[in-house]
Scaffold this motif. Structure first.
Motif, PDB file in Angstrom:
ATOM      1  N   SER A  89     115.170 132.426  57.870  1.00  0.00           N
ATOM      2  CA  SER A  89     115.476 133.398  58.911  1.00  0.00           C
ATOM      3  C   SER A  89     114.278 133.480  59.854  1.00  0.00           C
ATOM      4  CB  SER A  89     115.745 134.756  58.239  1.00  0.00           C
ATOM      5  OG  SER A  89     115.969 135.736  59.195  1.00  0.00           O
ATOM      6  N   CYS A  90     114.517 133.162  61.104  1.00  0.00           N
ATOM      7  CA  CYS A  90     113.441 133.112  62.090  1.00  0.00           C
ATOM      8  C   CYS A  90     112.881 134.521  62.313  1.00  0.00           C
ATOM      9  CB  CYS A  90     113.990 132.529  63.394  1.00  0.00           C
ATOM     10  SG  CYS A  90     112.777 132.419  64.695  1.00  0.00           S
ATOM     11  N   ARG A  91     111.569 134.599  62.511  1.00  0.00           N
ATOM     12  CA  ARG A  91     110.952 135.906  62.708  1.00  0.00           C
ATOM     13  C   ARG A  91     111.090 136.394  64.147  1.00  0.00           C
ATOM     14  NH1 ARG A  91     107.437 137.845  59.122  1.00  0.00           N
ATOM     15  NH2 ARG A  91     108.037 139.803  60.091  1.00  0.00           N
ATOM     16  N   HIS A  92     111.771 135.643  64.977  1.00  0.00           N
ATOM     17  CA  HIS A  92     112.041 136.133  66.323  1.00  0.00           C
ATOM     18  C   HIS A  92     113.286 137.015  66.284  1.00  0.00           C
ATOM     19  CE1 HIS A  92     113.397 135.214  70.698  1.00  0.00           C
ATOM     20  NE2 HIS A  92     112.728 136.359  70.640  1.00  0.00           N
ATOM     21  N   ARG A  93     114.444 136.403  66.156  1.00  0.00           N
ATOM     22  CA  ARG A  93     115.666 137.221  66.117  1.00  0.00           C
ATOM     23  C   ARG A  93     116.530 136.921  64.906  1.00  0.00           C
ATOM     24  NH1 ARG A  93     117.687 137.066  72.290  1.00  0.00           N
ATOM     25  NH2 ARG A  93     115.872 138.024  73.251  1.00  0.00           N
ATOM     26  N   GLY A  94     115.964 136.286  63.919  1.00  0.00           N
ATOM     27  CA  GLY A  94     116.678 136.136  62.644  1.00  0.00           C
ATOM     28  C   GLY A  94     117.621 134.961  62.552  1.00  0.00           C
ATOM     29  N   ALA A  95     117.631 134.091  63.546  1.00  0.00           N
ATOM     30  CA  ALA A  95     118.511 132.908  63.449  1.00  0.00           C
ATOM     31  C   ALA A  95     118.015 132.005  62.319  1.00  0.00           C
ATOM     32  CB  ALA A  95     118.482 132.149  64.773  1.00  0.00           C
ATOM     33  N   PRO A  96     118.903 131.151  61.770  1.00  0.00           N
ATOM     34  CA  PRO A  96     118.418 130.209  60.752  1.00  0.00           C
ATOM     35  C   PRO A  96     117.360 129.288  61.364  1.00  0.00           C
ATOM     36  CG  PRO A  96     120.823 130.185  60.897  1.00  0.00           C
ATOM     37  CD  PRO A  96     120.333 130.990  62.059  1.00  0.00           C
ATOM     38  N   ARG A 109     111.223 123.980  63.474  1.00  0.00           N
ATOM     39  CA  ARG A 109     111.426 124.581  64.801  1.00  0.00           C
ATOM     40  C   ARG A 109     112.803 125.236  64.866  1.00  0.00           C
ATOM     41  NH1 ARG A 109     112.965 123.009  70.165  1.00  0.00           N
ATOM     42  NH2 ARG A 109     113.719 121.034  69.395  1.00  0.00           N
ATOM     43  N   CYS A 110     112.778 126.535  65.146  1.00  0.00           N
ATOM     44  CA  CYS A 110     114.044 127.247  65.289  1.00  0.00           C
ATOM     45  C   CYS A 110     114.725 126.756  66.569  1.00  0.00           C
ATOM     46  CB  CYS A 110     113.790 128.751  65.351  1.00  0.00           C
ATOM     47  SG  CYS A 110     115.284 129.712  65.637  1.00  0.00           S
ATOM     48  N   GLN A 111     115.991 126.423  66.471  1.00  0.00           N
ATOM     49  CA  GLN A 111     116.661 125.831  67.636  1.00  0.00           C
ATOM     50  C   GLN A 111     117.054 126.858  68.687  1.00  0.00           C
ATOM     51  OE1 GLN A 111     119.809 123.274  66.375  1.00  0.00           O
ATOM     52  NE2 GLN A 111     118.437 122.081  65.082  1.00  0.00           N
ATOM     53  N   TYR A 112     116.950 128.146  68.300  1.00  0.00           N
ATOM     54  CA  TYR A 112     117.429 129.169  69.227  1.00  0.00           C
ATOM     55  C   TYR A 112     116.478 129.307  70.426  1.00  0.00           C
ATOM     56  CZ  TYR A 112     120.527 133.167  70.033  1.00  0.00           C
ATOM     57  OH  TYR A 112     121.456 134.031  70.521  1.00  0.00           O
ATOM     58  N   HIS A 113     115.204 129.627  70.160  1.00  0.00           N
ATOM     59  CA  HIS A 113     114.237 129.748  71.266  1.00  0.00           C
ATOM     60  C   HIS A 113     112.960 128.982  70.962  1.00  0.00           C
ATOM     61  CE1 HIS A 113     116.599 133.563  70.998  1.00  0.00           C
ATOM     62  NE2 HIS A 113     116.860 133.243  72.255  1.00  0.00           N
ATOM     63  N   SER A 114     113.084 128.060  69.991  1.00  0.00           N
ATOM     64  CA  SER A 114     112.001 127.098  69.708  1.00  0.00           C
ATOM     65  C   SER A 114     110.714 127.692  69.139  1.00  0.00           C
ATOM     66  CB  SER A 114     111.675 126.278  70.968  1.00  0.00           C
ATOM     67  OG  SER A 114     112.796 125.520  71.337  1.00  0.00           O
ATOM     68  N   TRP A 115     110.777 128.851  68.522  1.00  0.00           N
ATOM     69  CA  TRP A 115     109.602 129.271  67.749  1.00  0.00           C
ATOM     70  C   TRP A 115     109.419 128.220  66.648  1.00  0.00           C
ATOM     71  CZ3 TRP A 115     108.504 135.112  66.614  1.00  0.00           C
ATOM     72  CH2 TRP A 115     108.501 135.822  67.815  1.00  0.00           C
ATOM     73  N   THR A 116     108.168 127.846  66.405  1.00  0.00           N
ATOM     74  CA  THR A 116     107.912 126.743  65.477  1.00  0.00           C
ATOM     75  C   THR A 116     106.930 127.175  64.386  1.00  0.00           C
ATOM     76  OG1 THR A 116     108.315 125.198  67.270  1.00  0.00           O
ATOM     77  CG2 THR A 116     107.163 124.331  65.348  1.00  0.00           C
TER      78      THR A 116
HETATM   79  S1  FES Z   1     115.698 133.375  66.887  1.00  0.00           S
HETATM   80 FE1  FES Z   1     114.387 131.728  66.395  1.00  0.00          FE
HETATM   81  S2  FES Z   1     113.313 131.348  68.165  1.00  0.00           S
HETATM   82 FE2  FES Z   1     114.575 133.003  68.685  1.00  0.00          FE
END
Ligand code: FES
Length: 408
Positions: A89-96, A109-116
């Motif tokens: 769970s990404c620490r930005h908005r929780g996407a996988p 790398r989270c594909q949603y907004h590329s936090w890595t």
């Molecule tokens: S939810 Fe992962 S980068 Fe935004």
């Protein structure tokens, strides 16, 4: 007295079973949503759970998602050679963070907004970082889940009360002859069964597991030695009958020696008792491990809800290096067919079990024909649940005497 001698001496004593009253399991254990939720929280949320073996993510950078408990987790072989587990769970908005079941990369790398994140879980890159006021990267690492190894097996625990070694207790020493570091996953198969996971476990425990040995058509067995072990684990050792024992090369069912499976590489130094009997360990809560001289078989039962179970069967064999997988050898093909037949057989047997448990007239499941092992296993489950479920849902509670509402 050695471990084998102790087991043999118990098996050679006259049986004292047969006089006891059958134990009954209240049906609400198998159908009630609240009981299932208590299991999720108190058992699956607090126990070391087997997720697979290191060879599935053998090299640094390899990762796999793991959702058998319905909680999305991510297992990573980090670049510093440590196996780690995180909530996926990404620490930005929780996407996988990871969307594919398996992959290899030095960064996640989270594909949603590329936090890595790096493979230790640290947030290392945020696009347009200036736009995030008060963002402290060090506070946004992936959330870790406890992860430990035992002989190449990976276990995770969301809320560990003790370390993995303490939880495994005596089973570590007893199974030390299994050179598990050199094992490799040979075959994995699963089936979804429309029945409560405890019924599935009960079915697996109803008879000794006797995977085929090369050259033998039938595998007869005798009375089992069933022992509850510290930590809620159970050991079941079942000698083969005279005919099977002799066919395997034993002098008699109790004269246990090192055996090989003809034509198959052996597990080195396997304790003779594991070669010469049908032995199964039930590691609480949901892992069964059985042995043959040439391979180790595991079954794991995962409750998807109170009425559905995912049953996994996995075979491990001595690492075959760069050679072709031995899975296509006739002896292994026969074993894999047998394994599929076990899965299909349980699914067929339990096809209507869940509805039968809901019939108002049925208040208990009698253990007449289910095994002693299943009773012990239910009692070990109760030890974790007794504070949070009503007493009349516990093993042996007399159905119909007291009815209390289940906690919501
Ligand atoms: S939810 Fe992962 S980068 Fe935004």
């Amino acid at each position: 007295m050695s471990f084998s001698d102790e087991v043999r001496s118990r098996l050679l004593q006259p049986s004292d079973s047969g006089n006891e009253e059958p134990v009954r399991l209240p049906t609400r254990r198998f159908v009630d949503r609240s009981f299932y939720e208590a299991e999720r929280a108190e058992v699956f949320g607090r126990t070391w759970l087997f997720t697979g073996r290191v060879d599935e993510i053998a090299r640094p950078g390899l990762y796999m998602t793991w959702e058998k408990t319905t909680v999305p987790l991510l297992l990573v072989h980090a670049v510093d050679d440590v196996i780690r587990c995180f909530y996926n769970s990404c620490r930005h908005r929780g996407a996988p963070v990871v969307r594919v079941p398996r992959g290899r990369n030095r960064a996640l790398r989270c594909q949603y907004h590329s936090w890595t994140y790096d493979t230790s879980g640290k947030l290392v890159s945020v696009p347009d970082e200036r736009d995030f006021v008060d963002l402290h990267r060090e506070e946004r690492s992936l959330v870790p889940v406890a992860c430990s190894l035992a002989g190449g097996a990976i276990f995770v625990n969301e809320n560990p009360q003790e370390d993995l070694g303490s939880w495994l207790g005596p089973t570590v020493g007893e199974m030390s002859s299994v050179s598990s570091e050199s094992l490799r996953t040979l075959d994995q198969r699963s089936i979804t069964i429309p029945a409560n996971w405890k019924r599935v476990l009960g079915n697996l425990l109803a008879a000794p597991l006797t995977p085929p040995r090369p050259g033998l058509k039938t595998m007869g067995t005798t009375r089992s030695d069933i022992q509850a072990l510290e930590g809620g684990h159970i050991r079941i050792i079942t000698p083969f009958d005279e005919e099977t024992a002799v066919a395997l090369g034993l002098e008699n069912p109790f004269n246990w020696t090192s055996l090989n499976d003809e034509g198959l590489p052996s597990l080195p130094n396997l304790d003779p008792i594991f070669c010469s009997t049908a032995t199964t360990y039930v590691l609480s809560p949901n892992l069964l491990v059985s042995f043959t001289p040439s391979g180790v078989l595991s079954f794991t039962a995962w409750p998807l809800d109170e009425e559905t179970t995912l049953l996994d069967a996995t075979w491990y064999a001595p690492d075959w290096g760069e050679e072709d997988s031995p899975a296509n050898l006739p002896a292994w093909s026969q074993r894999l067919e047998w394994t599929q037949a076990q899965l299909d057989g349980i699914a067929t047997t339990l096809e209507s079990a869940q509805n039968e448990m809901k019939e108002p007239a049925r208040q208990g499941l009698s253990l007449h024909y289910e095994s002693e092992a299943f009773r012990l296993w239910n009692e070990s489950l109760d030890a974790r649940l007794s504070e949070v479920v009503p007493a009349d849902t516990l093993t042996g509670a007399a159905p119909g005497e007291i009815r209390s509402p289940l906690k919501s």
